[in-house]
Design a protein around this motif. Structure first.
Motif, short mmCIF file in Angstrom:
data_model
loop_
_atom_site.label_atom_id
_atom_site.label_comp_id
_atom_site.label_asym_id
_atom_site.label_seq_id
_atom_site.Cartn_x
_atom_site.Cartn_y
_atom_site.Cartn_z
N THR A 174 0.76 -1.24 -0.15
CA THR A 174 0.17 0.05 0.07
C THR A 174 0.75 1.23 0.02
N ALA A 175 1.92 1.18 0.84
CA ALA A 175 2.80 2.42 0.88
C ALA A 175 3.49 2.70 -0.44
N HIS A 176 3.84 1.46 -1.01
CA HIS A 176 4.55 1.83 -2.53
C HIS A 176 3.61 2.08 -3.69
N MET A 177 2.29 1.61 -3.62
CA MET A 177 1.15 2.07 -4.64
C MET A 177 0.93 3.49 -4.54
N PHE A 178 0.81 3.85 -3.03
CA PHE A 178 0.66 5.25 -2.90
C PHE A 178 1.65 6.21 -3.49
N LEU A 211 1.01 -4.15 4.19
CA LEU A 211 -0.04 -3.15 4.62
C LEU A 211 0.78 -2.20 5.35
N ASN A 212 0.92 -1.05 4.81
CA ASN A 212 1.73 -0.05 5.22
C ASN A 212 1.23 1.69 4.97
N ASP A 213 1.37 2.23 5.95
CA ASP A 213 0.92 3.66 5.45
C ASP A 213 2.19 4.46 5.00
N SER A 214 2.05 5.63 4.55
CA SER A 214 3.19 6.29 3.86
C SER A 214 3.55 7.59 4.52
N LYS A 215 4.68 7.68 4.80
CA LYS A 215 5.06 9.24 5.52
C LYS A 215 5.05 10.37 4.44
N GLY A 219 2.46 10.01 -5.16
CA GLY A 219 3.12 10.29 -6.32
C GLY A 219 4.52 10.72 -5.97
N THR A 220 4.98 10.55 -4.80
CA THR A 220 6.33 11.22 -4.71
C THR A 220 7.45 10.16 -4.95
N ASN A 221 7.13 9.01 -5.14
CA ASN A 221 8.37 7.88 -5.13
C ASN A 221 8.96 7.79 -4.03
N LYS A 222 8.72 8.00 -2.74
CA LYS A 222 9.40 8.14 -1.70
C LYS A 222 8.75 6.92 -0.86
N ASP A 223 9.63 5.85 -0.81
CA ASP A 223 9.28 4.81 0.17
C ASP A 223 9.65 4.80 1.63
N GLU A 224 8.91 5.19 2.36
CA GLU A 224 9.20 5.38 4.08
C GLU A 224 7.82 5.11 4.45
N HIS A 225 7.76 4.04 5.38
CA HIS A 225 6.51 3.50 6.03
C HIS A 225 6.08 4.18 7.10
N ALA A 226 4.75 4.28 7.38
CA ALA A 226 4.43 5.02 8.67
C ALA A 226 3.33 3.77 9.24
N HIS A 227 2.94 3.99 10.55
CA HIS A 227 2.20 3.49 11.25
C HIS A 227 0.72 3.45 10.61
N VAL A 228 -0.06 2.19 10.69
CA VAL A 228 -1.46 2.25 9.99
C VAL A 228 -2.28 3.41 10.64
N GLU A 230 -1.77 6.44 10.49
CA GLU A 230 -1.09 7.66 10.91
C GLU A 230 -0.10 8.31 9.76
N GLY A 231 -0.06 7.77 8.53
CA GLY A 231 0.52 8.44 7.44
C GLY A 231 -0.63 9.18 6.66
#
Length: 277
Positions: A174-178, A211-215, A219-228, A230-231
């Motif tokens: 999910t974080a990668h797709m976002f 299943l990961n939220d995104s920091k 569309g930024t192509n930045k891969d940094e995961h956040a708590h579900v 909370e991103g």
């Protein structure tokens, strides 16, 4: 039925990953068979493999996923890196079979100048070489994109599946797709994303979700995961995602951070709350 777990450690023996999963109240999970940042062979002894299988069955924990090394690059035009990647993948597949794990997850990698079509050709032909054991499936993971990395679009995922005679399936992150531009922050966005995935790839190929939220923003192509919740995807998007008909019965594996006093156990519980809502 919600199947939710986390990526757990095999330190001290692969069977310990199951014990750790139970601490998080997880029902499925993912492991590395070795450090993912070095070229190293899996070192899983017969006795610990048997214990892993037995404890998993005893506590009904599964399915499990083996995540391949971060160094694997299936898209590469470089012969030496290609051979190392194929060798590493074969050993991961053999380890998965030994552990009765049904999935080996891999990123396509970067084409580094070969071009998108050339990179997809390289990936498919590398996968073709593999001797995939019975009961094990290779999952191609969606990527956050950026640079020459492939797998960030559904078209690229479909391109590999279409090129390869192996029965490949997909793991969506999910974080990668976002990060790649698929907006999962609203119910409408989740609906549109699944509709597009079904049209381009086919929901029948969706076998696992990271299943990961995104920091970072969409569309930024930045891969940094956040708590579900909370991103940047947030509670609304995550709730819509985990309750969507498209992922009914699909196992969710967390790769969320351990920070702000929140562990995998917190995220497992949060997903269950969102699912129950």
């Amino acid at each position: 039925m919600l199947d939710i777990g986390a990526h757990t450690s095999i330190a001290g023996g692969v069977h310990n990953a199951v014990e750790e999963q139970l601490e998080y109240d997880g029902t499925c999970g993912q492991i590395f068979t070795h450090s993912p940042q070095v070229w190293q062979d899996p070192n899983v002894g017969d006795e610990e493999a048997e214990r892993f299988r037995e404890i998993s069955v005893e506590h009904d924990v599964g399915p499990w996923v083996v995540h391949s090394s971060y160094l694997v690059n299936l898209c590469t035009p470089k012969d030496d890196l290609r051979e190392k990647s194929i060798d590493s993948m074969q050993k991961e597949l053999d380890a998965a079979a030994k552990l009765s794990i049904p999935y080996v997850n891999v990123h396509l990698g970067a084409h580094t100048g070969a071009g998108v079509e050339g990179g997809l050709d390289n990936a498919a032909s590398a996968l073709e070489v593999l001797d995939v054991p019975d009961g094990v499936t290779v999952l191609v993971e969606s990527d956050a994109g950026g640079g020459t990395k492939l797998g960030s679009t559904f078209e690229e995922l479909a391109g590999v599946l279409e090129r390869c005679s192996l029965n490949l399936d997909v793991c969506l992150d999910t974080a990668h797709m976002f990060a790649a531009g698929y907006d999962l922050s609203t119910p409408a966005g989740v609906d549109e994303t699944f509709a597009e995935f079904d049209e381009v790839v086919g929901l029948e190929h969706l076998e696992c979700v990271h299943l990961n939220d995104s920091k970072h923003d969409c569309g930024t192509n930045k891969d940094e995961h956040a708590h579900v919740g909370e991103g940047k995807i947030g509670d609304e998007g995550m709730r819509a995602f985990v309750n969507h008909d498209a992922v009914e019965g699909v196992p969710f594996v967390l790769e969320t951070p351990t920070e702000d006093g929140k562990s995998y156990a917190w995220n497992v519980e949060r997903v269950r709350e969102l699912y129950e809502e």
